[in-house]
Design a protein around this motif. Sequence first.
Motif, PDB file in Angstrom:
ATOM      1  N   SER A  88       0.833  -1.208   0.000  1.00  0.00           N
ATOM      2  CA  SER A  88       0.000   0.000   0.000  1.00  0.00           C
ATOM      3  C   SER A  88       0.865   1.254   0.000  1.00  0.00           C
ATOM      4  O   SER A  88       0.610   2.224  -0.743  1.00  0.00           O
ATOM      5  CB  SER A  88      -0.900  -0.057   1.234  1.00  0.00           C
ATOM      6  OG  SER A  88      -1.308   1.213   1.618  1.00  0.00           O
ATOM      7  N   GLN A  89       1.941   1.249   0.782  1.00  0.00           N
ATOM      8  CA  GLN A  89       2.842   2.416   0.854  1.00  0.00           C
ATOM      9  C   GLN A  89       3.566   2.627  -0.474  1.00  0.00           C
ATOM     10  O   GLN A  89       3.665   3.755  -0.968  1.00  0.00           O
ATOM     11  CB  GLN A  89       3.865   2.220   1.979  1.00  0.00           C
ATOM     12  CG  GLN A  89       3.271   2.227   3.376  1.00  0.00           C
ATOM     13  CD  GLN A  89       2.678   3.581   3.757  1.00  0.00           C
ATOM     14  OE1 GLN A  89       3.263   4.624   3.482  1.00  0.00           O
ATOM     15  NE2 GLN A  89       1.497   3.547   4.339  1.00  0.00           N
ATOM     16  N   VAL A  90       4.059   1.508  -1.065  1.00  0.00           N
ATOM     17  CA  VAL A  90       4.799   1.627  -2.330  1.00  0.00           C
ATOM     18  C   VAL A  90       3.858   2.082  -3.439  1.00  0.00           C
ATOM     19  O   VAL A  90       4.209   2.900  -4.287  1.00  0.00           O
ATOM     20  CB  VAL A  90       5.487   0.274  -2.680  1.00  0.00           C
ATOM     21  CG1 VAL A  90       6.088   0.322  -4.079  1.00  0.00           C
ATOM     22  CG2 VAL A  90       6.586  -0.052  -1.676  1.00  0.00           C
ATOM     23  N   THR A  91       2.600   1.600  -3.390  1.00  0.00           N
ATOM     24  CA  THR A  91       1.617   2.016  -4.397  1.00  0.00           C
ATOM     25  C   THR A  91       1.376   3.526  -4.308  1.00  0.00           C
ATOM     26  O   THR A  91       1.472   4.247  -5.297  1.00  0.00           O
ATOM     27  CB  THR A  91       0.290   1.264  -4.184  1.00  0.00           C
ATOM     28  OG1 THR A  91       0.535  -0.146  -4.226  1.00  0.00           O
ATOM     29  CG2 THR A  91      -0.720   1.653  -5.254  1.00  0.00           C
ATOM     30  N   GLU A  92       1.114   3.995  -3.093  1.00  0.00           N
ATOM     31  CA  GLU A  92       0.806   5.423  -2.906  1.00  0.00           C
ATOM     32  C   GLU A  92       2.019   6.304  -3.240  1.00  0.00           C
ATOM     33  O   GLU A  92       1.941   7.215  -4.053  1.00  0.00           O
ATOM     34  CB  GLU A  92       0.389   5.672  -1.448  1.00  0.00           C
ATOM     35  CG  GLU A  92       0.144   7.132  -1.124  1.00  0.00           C
ATOM     36  CD  GLU A  92       0.354   7.452   0.358  1.00  0.00           C
ATOM     37  OE1 GLU A  92       0.301   6.500   1.200  1.00  0.00           O
ATOM     38  OE2 GLU A  92       0.583   8.640   0.668  1.00  0.00           O
ATOM     39  N   LEU A  93       3.167   5.993  -2.643  1.00  0.00           N
ATOM     40  CA  LEU A  93       4.340   6.862  -2.820  1.00  0.00           C
ATOM     41  C   LEU A  93       4.958   6.691  -4.202  1.00  0.00           C
ATOM     42  O   LEU A  93       5.547   7.622  -4.752  1.00  0.00           O
ATOM     43  CB  LEU A  93       5.366   6.552  -1.719  1.00  0.00           C
ATOM     44  CG  LEU A  93       4.916   6.904  -0.301  1.00  0.00           C
ATOM     45  CD1 LEU A  93       5.852   6.291   0.736  1.00  0.00           C
ATOM     46  CD2 LEU A  93       4.823   8.411  -0.133  1.00  0.00           C
ATOM     47  N   GLY A  94       4.792   5.485  -4.780  1.00  0.00           N
ATOM     48  CA  GLY A  94       5.388   5.199  -6.097  1.00  0.00           C
ATOM     49  C   GLY A  94       4.742   5.987  -7.214  1.00  0.00           C
ATOM     50  O   GLY A  94       5.322   6.165  -8.278  1.00  0.00           O
ATOM     51  N   ARG A  95       3.512   6.483  -6.990  1.00  0.00           N
ATOM     52  CA  ARG A  95       2.838   7.300  -8.029  1.00  0.00           C
ATOM     53  C   ARG A  95       3.608   8.612  -8.214  1.00  0.00           C
ATOM     54  O   ARG A  95       3.699   9.168  -9.295  1.00  0.00           O
ATOM     55  CB  ARG A  95       1.402   7.616  -7.614  1.00  0.00           C
ATOM     56  CG  ARG A  95       0.470   6.433  -7.703  1.00  0.00           C
ATOM     57  CD  ARG A  95      -1.016   6.849  -7.641  1.00  0.00           C
ATOM     58  NE  ARG A  95      -1.820   5.660  -7.342  1.00  0.00           N
ATOM     59  CZ  ARG A  95      -2.207   5.321  -6.111  1.00  0.00           C
ATOM     60  NH1 ARG A  95      -1.907   6.112  -5.082  1.00  0.00           N
ATOM     61  NH2 ARG A  95      -2.897   4.220  -5.874  1.00  0.00           N
ATOM     62  N   ARG A  96       4.205   9.072  -7.098  1.00  0.00           N
ATOM     63  CA  ARG A  96       4.790  10.418  -7.116  1.00  0.00           C
ATOM     64  C   ARG A  96       6.322  10.371  -7.155  1.00  0.00           C
ATOM     65  O   ARG A  96       6.955  11.261  -7.748  1.00  0.00           O
ATOM     66  CB  ARG A  96       4.327  11.145  -5.846  1.00  0.00           C
ATOM     67  CG  ARG A  96       4.816  12.566  -5.740  1.00  0.00           C
ATOM     68  CD  ARG A  96       4.079  13.290  -4.657  1.00  0.00           C
ATOM     69  NE  ARG A  96       4.696  14.551  -4.327  1.00  0.00           N
ATOM     70  CZ  ARG A  96       4.482  15.175  -3.168  1.00  0.00           C
ATOM     71  NH1 ARG A  96       3.669  14.643  -2.280  1.00  0.00           N
ATOM     72  NH2 ARG A  96       5.065  16.321  -2.922  1.00  0.00           N
ATOM     73  N   TYR A  97       6.907   9.339  -6.515  1.00  0.00           N
ATOM     74  CA  TYR A  97       8.362   9.335  -6.358  1.00  0.00           C
ATOM     75  C   TYR A  97       9.029   8.241  -7.184  1.00  0.00           C
ATOM     76  O   TYR A  97       8.500   7.133  -7.323  1.00  0.00           O
ATOM     77  CB  TYR A  97       8.717   9.152  -4.880  1.00  0.00           C
ATOM     78  CG  TYR A  97       8.332  10.350  -4.033  1.00  0.00           C
ATOM     79  CD1 TYR A  97       7.240  10.305  -3.160  1.00  0.00           C
ATOM     80  CD2 TYR A  97       9.038  11.551  -4.124  1.00  0.00           C
ATOM     81  CE1 TYR A  97       6.881  11.399  -2.393  1.00  0.00           C
ATOM     82  CE2 TYR A  97       8.683  12.653  -3.361  1.00  0.00           C
ATOM     83  CZ  TYR A  97       7.605  12.573  -2.503  1.00  0.00           C
ATOM     84  OH  TYR A  97       7.244  13.662  -1.759  1.00  0.00           O
TER      85      TYR A  97
END
Length: 351
Positions: free
Chosen positions: A134-143
């Motif tokens: 969930s964290q990689v999905t959310e942050l991976g969109r931007r970073y």
Amino acid sequence: MDQFDPTEHQHVRYNPLKDEWILVSPHRCKRPWSGQTEQPAEEQQPDLNNPLRAGAVRSNGQRNPNYTSTYVFPNDFPALLPKVPEPPPPEHPLFQAGPAKGTCRVMCFHPDSSMTLPLMSVEEILAVIEEWISQVTELGRRYTWVQVFENKGAVMGCSNPHPHCQIWASSFLPNEPRVKDRCQLDYFKKYGKSMMVEYVEKELEQKERIVLENSEWVALVPYWAAWPYETMVLPLKNKPQRMTDLNPEQKRGLAEIMKQLTTKYDNLFQCNFPYSMGWHGAPTGPSSTPGDSPHWLLHALYLPPLLRSASVKKFMVGYEMLAQPQRDLTPEQAAAKLRDCSNVHYKNKKD
Ligand SMILES: O=C1CCN([C@@H]2O[C@H](COP(=O)(O)O)[C@@H](O)[C@H]2O)C(=O)N1
């Protein structure tokens, strides 16, 4: 001259992921040890004021909820902030500064400060994996890069025994993944196949460095391992490029093998085995899409410092800093010692 024997004779080994070499000196294993011994890692007593505990008040005055599973909060002392002025373009090739934006989060695995991952249930570890995704999905969109990493044990500079990890997302691609991306892409262009997919196939054939295997994953000591009991955890099916590619069977299989691997680690020297661990997969960011990086295979790295006992660690200093990593115990010997460790945690052994 004798015939070369990799368990007797020194040699160097190539790490294709990093385009680096390590030195292996098996003949040195008989060397007597009279150097420093670390204090046996005291079971870091969980203090009741632990700022990561469920319900605790953190240094910034915020109170953690009475969370019952995982819990993520922004690091109160982040190394990366999302919005900062950017440095001007470099004026000289020898003095280059670049923009760095990002965010740092702390992720608690469990509400109980005395809990450790090997003692958690498969279901509880599955919740950790789902939160990572969930964290990689959310942050991976931007970073461009989301580094999930766990520092465990005081000897690894871990400031807090509460079961937790950190997640640092950055606008830049850090050194380790940048080199791995280039090496894997070069290999893919040259041989038309993923380096690590082929590597796993070969390791399963050779069987010399396998530690654990289930239907979805393999844990092994890499041929080029630098740390004495370093391991990698690699997927066996579907060639996932990122953690976000994992299906339910892979997630459950991962929870199972993580529990078994960390149990073996604790049983090796009958202690809370310290390590830094983390995940490497294809870079992320707004322009990334599933399946866009066939040169990448998702994998986890466990980098533990202990060498001979709960109180004797490997020092990556001197020759390792100035020349290259060097090891006495061979990867094959380390894998054999880990294979021989019980899958029943020494704290759970029925008396
Ligand atoms: O109240 C606190 C305590 C610790 N922390 C953060 O927890 C992190 C724990 O670090 P380790 O994973 O290296 O033990 C550390 O980066 C520290 O900044 C908080 O954000 N708030």
